[in-house]
Design a protein around this motif. Sequence first.
Motif, PDB file in Angstrom:
ATOM      1  N   UNK A   4      -4.220   9.121   9.260  1.00 23.24           N
ATOM      2  CA  UNK A   4      -2.877   8.722   8.862  1.00 23.24           C
ATOM      3  C   UNK A   4      -2.127   8.035   9.995  1.00 23.24           C
ATOM      4  N   UNK A   5      -1.201   7.158   9.589  1.00 18.85           N
ATOM      5  CA  UNK A   5      -0.316   6.444  10.512  1.00 18.85           C
ATOM      6  C   UNK A   5      -1.072   5.550  11.491  1.00 18.85           C
ATOM      7  N   UNK A   6      -2.163   4.973  11.002  1.00 15.49           N
ATOM      8  CA  UNK A   6      -2.946   4.052  11.834  1.00 15.49           C
ATOM      9  C   UNK A   6      -2.963   2.639  11.253  1.00 15.49           C
ATOM     10  N   UNK A   7      -2.189   2.424  10.185  1.00 18.05           N
ATOM     11  CA  UNK A   7      -2.093   1.084   9.609  1.00 18.05           C
ATOM     12  C   UNK A   7      -3.082   0.781   8.500  1.00 18.05           C
ATOM     13  N   UNK A   8      -3.967   1.720   8.184  1.00 17.95           N
ATOM     14  CA  UNK A   8      -4.956   1.455   7.144  1.00 17.95           C
ATOM     15  C   UNK A   8      -4.300   1.284   5.777  1.00 17.95           C
TER      16      UNK A   8
ATOM     17  N   UNK B 113      -2.687  -2.197   1.275  1.00 17.17           N
ATOM     18  CA  UNK B 113      -1.656  -2.737   0.377  1.00 17.17           C
ATOM     19  C   UNK B 113      -1.561  -4.254   0.537  1.00 17.17           C
ATOM     20  N   UNK B 114      -1.619  -4.737   1.778  1.00 11.38           N
ATOM     21  CA  UNK B 114      -1.604  -6.169   2.025  1.00 11.38           C
ATOM     22  C   UNK B 114      -2.795  -6.827   1.335  1.00 11.38           C
ATOM     23  N   UNK B 115      -3.971  -6.213   1.445  1.00  7.85           N
ATOM     24  CA  UNK B 115      -5.173  -6.744   0.810  1.00  7.85           C
ATOM     25  C   UNK B 115      -5.028  -6.772  -0.705  1.00  7.85           C
ATOM     26  N   UNK B 116      -4.536  -5.704  -1.280  1.00 11.27           N
ATOM     27  CA  UNK B 116      -4.325  -5.624  -2.728  1.00 11.27           C
ATOM     28  C   UNK B 116      -3.361  -6.716  -3.199  1.00 11.27           C
TER      29      UNK B 116
ATOM     30  N   UNK C 248       4.503   9.292   0.305  1.00  4.45           N
ATOM     31  CA  UNK C 248       4.065   8.071  -0.372  1.00  4.45           C
ATOM     32  C   UNK C 248       5.263   7.243  -0.807  1.00  4.45           C
ATOM     33  N   UNK C 249       6.306   7.903  -1.283  1.00 10.97           N
ATOM     34  CA  UNK C 249       7.510   7.163  -1.691  1.00 10.97           C
ATOM     35  C   UNK C 249       8.093   6.401  -0.496  1.00 10.97           C
ATOM     36  N   UNK C 250       8.133   7.031   0.674  1.00  4.72           N
ATOM     37  CA  UNK C 250       8.642   6.346   1.864  1.00  4.72           C
ATOM     38  C   UNK C 250       7.727   5.187   2.258  1.00  4.72           C
ATOM     39  N   UNK C 251       6.416   5.412   2.163  1.00  7.94           N
ATOM     40  CA  UNK C 251       5.454   4.366   2.498  1.00  7.94           C
ATOM     41  C   UNK C 251       5.657   3.147   1.597  1.00  7.94           C
ATOM     42  N   UNK C 252       5.709   3.359   0.290  1.00  9.79           N
ATOM     43  CA  UNK C 252       5.846   2.237  -0.639  1.00  9.79           C
ATOM     44  C   UNK C 252       7.210   1.572  -0.509  1.00  9.79           C
ATOM     45  N   UNK C 253       8.235   2.346  -0.265  1.00 15.18           N
ATOM     46  CA  UNK C 253       9.562   1.769  -0.049  1.00 15.18           C
ATOM     47  C   UNK C 253       9.543   0.857   1.174  1.00 15.18           C
ATOM     48  N   UNK C 254       8.887   1.307   2.221  1.00 15.97           N
ATOM     49  CA  UNK C 254       8.758   0.488   3.423  1.00 15.97           C
ATOM     50  C   UNK C 254       7.955  -0.777   3.197  1.00 15.97           C
TER      51      UNK C 254
END
Length: 102
Positions: A5-9, A14-17, A40-46
């Motif tokens: 986690x928190x390594x940019x994967x 998401x960028x690839x998708x 996950x909500x924070x991740x997607x919001x970001x």
Amino acid sequence: DDRAQRRGLGKFLMFLCESLAKRAGMSGVMLTVQKANQGAMRFYSGAKYAVSLLDPGKVDPWGAAEYDYHILDKLWDPACKLEVEKTAQAAWRENKRRVEAE
């Protein structure tokens, strides 16, 4: 695994998708996330995803407590955004009609 986690994967995936969706001529990306998964909500919001107008809590506010998930979207096609808005409004009206008929 916490080490992954928190390594940019996730951001990379998401960028690839999104890149593949754009390349395929898609109008955007939609996904579901459990309400309880605040990370996950924070991740997607970001990542600039927002609760969709088609989210069940928006189209069926009378039954919102029944749903344990959100629908999120990131739409880049203005025509698609308008279509989602029309579809959400129609679903809201139908749900309102159903509740009033009960």
